[in-house]
Design a protein around this motif. Sequence first.
Motif, short mmCIF file in Angstrom:
data_model
loop_
_atom_site.label_atom_id
_atom_site.label_comp_id
_atom_site.label_asym_id
_atom_site.label_seq_id
_atom_site.Cartn_x
_atom_site.Cartn_y
_atom_site.Cartn_z
N LEU A 63 42.53 -29.16 -31.58
CA LEU A 63 41.20 -28.58 -31.39
C LEU A 63 40.30 -28.99 -32.56
CD1 LEU A 63 39.53 -26.43 -29.67
CD2 LEU A 63 40.27 -24.77 -31.39
N SER A 64 39.42 -29.95 -32.34
CA SER A 64 38.49 -30.34 -33.39
C SER A 64 37.07 -29.87 -33.13
CB SER A 64 38.51 -31.87 -33.56
OG SER A 64 38.07 -32.52 -32.38
N ALA A 65 36.84 -29.21 -31.99
CA ALA A 65 35.52 -28.65 -31.66
C ALA A 65 35.70 -27.67 -30.52
CB ALA A 65 34.55 -29.77 -31.24
N GLY A 66 34.69 -26.82 -30.31
CA GLY A 66 34.69 -25.93 -29.16
C GLY A 66 35.47 -24.65 -29.37
N ILE B 140 41.05 -30.90 -27.34
CA ILE B 140 39.64 -30.54 -27.15
C ILE B 140 38.87 -31.09 -28.34
CG2 ILE B 140 38.00 -28.66 -26.81
CD1 ILE B 140 40.38 -26.92 -25.90
N THR B 141 37.98 -32.04 -28.09
CA THR B 141 37.27 -32.71 -29.16
C THR B 141 35.75 -32.66 -28.98
OG1 THR B 141 37.44 -34.84 -28.01
CG2 THR B 141 39.21 -34.28 -29.56
N LYS B 142 35.29 -31.79 -28.10
CA LYS B 142 33.85 -31.65 -27.87
C LYS B 142 33.50 -30.17 -27.82
CE LYS B 142 34.92 -33.79 -23.89
NZ LYS B 142 34.80 -34.51 -22.60
N ASN B 143 32.23 -29.86 -28.02
CA ASN B 143 31.80 -28.47 -28.12
C ASN B 143 31.67 -27.83 -26.74
OD1 ASN B 143 30.97 -26.06 -29.22
ND2 ASN B 143 28.85 -26.70 -29.48
N ILE B 144 32.82 -27.45 -26.19
CA ILE B 144 32.88 -26.79 -24.89
C ILE B 144 33.68 -25.50 -25.05
CG2 ILE B 144 32.72 -28.97 -23.63
CD1 ILE B 144 35.76 -28.83 -23.18
N GLY C 202 44.20 -24.95 -39.94
CA GLY C 202 42.78 -25.24 -40.06
C GLY C 202 41.87 -24.55 -39.06
N SER C 203 42.42 -23.93 -38.03
CA SER C 203 41.60 -23.32 -36.99
C SER C 203 41.08 -21.96 -37.43
CB SER C 203 42.42 -23.16 -35.71
OG SER C 203 43.07 -24.35 -35.36
N THR C 204 39.94 -21.57 -36.88
CA THR C 204 39.42 -20.22 -37.07
C THR C 204 39.97 -19.34 -35.95
OG1 THR C 204 37.40 -20.99 -38.13
CG2 THR C 204 37.35 -18.79 -37.17
N VAL D 112 48.37 -24.74 -32.76
CA VAL D 112 47.07 -25.40 -32.66
C VAL D 112 46.77 -26.08 -33.99
CG1 VAL D 112 45.88 -23.23 -33.23
CG2 VAL D 112 44.61 -25.09 -32.15
N TYR D 113 46.25 -27.29 -33.90
CA TYR D 113 45.88 -28.05 -35.10
C TYR D 113 44.39 -28.34 -35.06
CZ TYR D 113 45.42 -31.66 -38.62
OH TYR D 113 45.02 -32.38 -39.72
N THR D 114 43.70 -27.99 -36.17
CA THR D 114 42.31 -28.36 -36.37
C THR D 114 42.22 -29.15 -37.67
OG1 THR D 114 41.42 -26.44 -35.19
CG2 THR D 114 39.97 -27.50 -36.77
N PRO D 115 41.56 -30.30 -37.68
CA PRO D 115 41.46 -31.08 -38.92
C PRO D 115 40.83 -30.28 -40.05
CG PRO D 115 40.77 -32.40 -37.04
CD PRO D 115 40.95 -30.99 -36.53
#
Length: 205
Positions: free
Chosen positions: A124-127, A86-90, A187-189, A158-161
């Motif tokens: 997960l880099s967004a959303g 998931i790379t967009k704010n959805i 890195g995820s919240t 889950v990986y978030t940059p």
Amino acid sequence: AAMNTNGFRYRRLATAAAMLTAAALRAADFYVASDGSDTAAGTEAAPFRTIQRGVDAAATGDRVWVAPGLYANPPVAAAGKSRLAITKNITVRSTGGAAQTVIRGQPHSDTLRFGSDAIRCVYLSAGTLDGFTLENGFANAASPGSDMTDPVKNGGGVYTPDGIRDAQVVNCIIAGCGAYRGSAAHGSTLRNCTVVSNHVSSTSG
């Protein structure tokens, strides 16, 4: 002469409100079910089969609704291999909650957790990801090189940059995952999540 700014402020507020309303009206809903088809329309009556297909169809502000089931579809290339990127704010949200909706990764093999065939659950880099169990997801902690910040090695569930704070994991269960660092999440919240029985290959939880 005095300037009357009240009318100007009102017009600006009205314009902003109209833009927000228009954006809300443009937001679309897509649907996914484990017995759906990725050639379907992605509607409630004709859902997609994979979550990634729903994510790819969605645009900023849209929602992807995922029916209960097990989702372990072919991985995508995202900081190694991930079941879902998931790379967009959805918003990607389950309709039945985490106990009924599972994204399952895999270890390298039956005897080795970490290797080139390891698959994490979510990149997960967004959303927002809301209401899933992320289980048995593995990053490739055995990837060549010693740099502990290498994304391929980290975040089994889950990986978030690094540096991204807006990507949200909400109402999820993360269990049985492994990585070099951030066995469950890197890195995820996380909000209102249960994190249990995950493994690291180093000393970093």
